[in-house]
Design a protein around this motif. Structure first.
Motif, mmCIF file in Angstrom:
data_model
loop_
_atom_site.group_PDB
_atom_site.id
_atom_site.type_symbol
_atom_site.label_atom_id
_atom_site.label_comp_id
_atom_site.label_asym_id
_atom_site.label_seq_id
_atom_site.Cartn_x
_atom_site.Cartn_y
_atom_site.Cartn_z
ATOM 1 N N TYR A 22 0.748 -1.143 0.180
ATOM 2 C CA TYR A 22 0.084 0.005 0.055
ATOM 3 C C TYR A 22 0.913 1.299 0.126
ATOM 4 N N LEU A 23 1.827 1.218 0.957
ATOM 5 C CA LEU A 23 2.652 2.572 0.832
ATOM 6 C C LEU A 23 3.873 2.323 -0.013
ATOM 7 N N GLY A 24 4.272 1.157 -0.513
ATOM 8 C CA GLY A 24 5.272 1.051 -1.359
ATOM 9 C C GLY A 24 6.691 1.110 -0.935
ATOM 10 N N MET A 25 6.741 0.630 0.091
ATOM 11 C CA MET A 25 8.152 0.588 0.894
ATOM 12 C C MET A 25 9.014 -0.448 0.535
ATOM 13 N N SER A 26 10.466 -0.311 0.525
ATOM 14 C CA SER A 26 11.120 -1.438 0.160
ATOM 15 C C SER A 26 11.190 -2.504 1.299
ATOM 16 N N LEU A 27 11.508 -3.585 1.279
ATOM 17 C CA LEU A 27 11.727 -4.641 2.317
ATOM 18 C C LEU A 27 12.617 -4.215 3.514
ATOM 19 N N GLU A 28 13.664 -3.367 3.129
ATOM 20 C CA GLU A 28 14.559 -2.857 4.267
ATOM 21 C C GLU A 28 13.749 -1.938 5.158
ATOM 22 N N GLU A 29 12.967 -0.742 4.353
ATOM 23 C CA GLU A 29 12.196 0.010 4.900
ATOM 24 C C GLU A 29 11.196 -0.549 5.835
ATOM 25 N N THR A 30 10.401 -1.504 5.318
ATOM 26 C CA THR A 30 9.321 -2.183 5.854
ATOM 27 C C THR A 30 9.833 -2.822 7.463
ATOM 28 N N ALA A 31 10.992 -3.422 7.281
ATOM 29 C CA ALA A 31 11.576 -4.153 8.295
ATOM 30 C C ALA A 31 12.208 -3.023 9.446
ATOM 31 N N SER A 32 12.762 -1.744 9.002
ATOM 32 C CA SER A 32 13.018 -0.851 9.680
ATOM 33 C C SER A 32 11.957 -0.088 10.448
ATOM 34 N N VAL A 33 10.696 0.249 9.773
ATOM 35 C CA VAL A 33 9.755 0.795 10.386
ATOM 36 C C VAL A 33 8.987 -0.179 11.350
ATOM 37 N N LEU A 34 8.868 -1.363 10.956
ATOM 38 C CA LEU A 34 8.548 -2.383 11.973
ATOM 39 C C LEU A 34 9.111 -3.044 12.911
ATOM 40 N N GLY A 35 10.324 -2.576 13.150
ATOM 41 C CA GLY A 35 11.336 -2.861 13.901
ATOM 42 C C GLY A 35 11.557 -4.450 13.883
ATOM 43 N N TRP A 36 11.433 -5.263 12.799
ATOM 44 C CA TRP A 36 11.770 -6.383 12.378
ATOM 45 C C TRP A 36 13.057 -6.719 11.771
ATOM 46 N N HIS A 37 13.549 -7.873 11.665
ATOM 47 C CA HIS A 37 14.668 -8.314 10.758
ATOM 48 C C HIS A 37 14.109 -8.442 9.458
ATOM 49 N N ILE A 38 14.952 -8.405 8.435
ATOM 50 C CA ILE A 38 14.452 -8.476 7.116
ATOM 51 C C ILE A 38 13.646 -9.723 6.934
ATOM 52 N N GLY A 39 14.362 -10.818 7.403
ATOM 53 C CA GLY A 39 13.594 -12.061 7.184
ATOM 54 C C GLY A 39 12.105 -11.942 7.551
ATOM 55 N N THR A 40 12.065 -11.558 8.819
ATOM 56 C CA THR A 40 10.772 -11.438 9.434
ATOM 57 C C THR A 40 9.795 -10.762 8.519
ATOM 58 N N ALA A 41 10.015 -9.458 8.109
ATOM 59 C CA ALA A 41 9.393 -8.810 7.362
ATOM 60 C C ALA A 41 8.981 -9.459 5.984
ATOM 61 N N LYS A 42 10.055 -10.339 5.293
ATOM 62 C CA LYS A 42 9.686 -10.971 4.254
ATOM 63 C C LYS A 42 8.940 -12.010 4.722
ATOM 64 N N SER A 43 8.846 -12.696 5.706
ATOM 65 C CA SER A 43 7.946 -14.188 5.907
ATOM 66 C C SER A 43 6.591 -13.479 6.174
ATOM 67 N N GLN A 44 6.333 -12.618 6.933
ATOM 68 C CA GLN A 44 5.114 -11.874 7.363
ATOM 69 C C GLN A 44 4.309 -11.098 6.056
ATOM 70 N N THR A 45 5.248 -10.786 5.123
ATOM 71 C CA THR A 45 4.286 -10.312 4.002
ATOM 72 C C THR A 45 4.065 -11.383 2.921
ATOM 73 N N SER A 46 4.883 -12.293 2.957
ATOM 74 C CA SER A 46 4.420 -13.486 2.193
ATOM 75 C C SER A 46 3.208 -13.990 2.762
#
Length: 179
Positions: free
Chosen positions: A123-147
């Motif tokens: 929705y916001l068009g953030m990169s994977l790194e930005e998403t992980a940063s905003v949510l306070g997660w590791h990149i792998g967590t952001a990737k798995s939660q998105t998937s």
């Protein structure tokens, strides 16, 4: 706080408040709760303002967390009699609004963490790194939660026969989020 910092903060709030409210709404599904979450996040942001390098990412992080926290509050669990009444939905002749409403309703069906990841990424068009940063997660967590969130969203929308890959247009959604 210095006068110039206060002015920059006011400009930031004026520019970002609509986006932050929409992010909170998509995260929690209620406009009143979204207003509270955005206000809470901005109140907490104010004293930290002069020290932040990326206040936009910090504000988005705080809004997502505040929206999730607002839904956890005990008084939010109490429902009024009016909440039990069904909404009288009418079909839109262009079907675009109907699709958005179905996608929005489907978003409410997925868990909050997955919803936050999907909203940030698509929705916001953030990169994977930005998403992980905003949510306070590791990149792998952001990737798995998105998937997982997208998979669950597809399951929910399959019932309405909506192809999620053709429904979400990140450019259109980002443009409408900035209005």
């Amino acid at each position: 706080m210095k006068a110039e910092d206060e002015e920059r903060f006011r400009e930031f709030v004026a520019a970002q408040l609509p986006v932050l409210r929409k992010l909170a709404y998509v995260t929690c599904g209620d406009w009143h709760t979204a207003e509270d979450a955005a206000a809470t996040a901005l109140a907490k942001l104010y004293p930290r303002w002069p020290r932040l390098e990326r206040p936009d990412l910090y504000a988005k992080t705080m809004v997502v967390r505040a929206a999730i926290d607002e839904k956890r509050r005990p008084w939010r669990r109490e429902r009024s009699a009016g909440d039990a009444l069904p909404e009288a939905a009418q079909r839109d002749p262009t079907t675009a609004v109907d699709e958005r409403l179905r996608v929005r309703a489907a978003l409410r069906e997925i868990p909050p963490r997955q919803r936050a990841a999907v909203v940030c990424r698509h929705y916001l068009g953030m990169s994977l790194e930005e998403t992980a940063s905003v949510l306070g997660w590791h990149i792998g967590t952001a990737k798995s939660q998105t998937s997982r969130g997208l998979a669950r969203l597809r399951e929910v929308l399959a019932h309405d026969q909506i192809d999620l890959d053709h429904t979400i247009d990140p450019e259109r959604e980002i443009t409408s989020a900035r209005r």
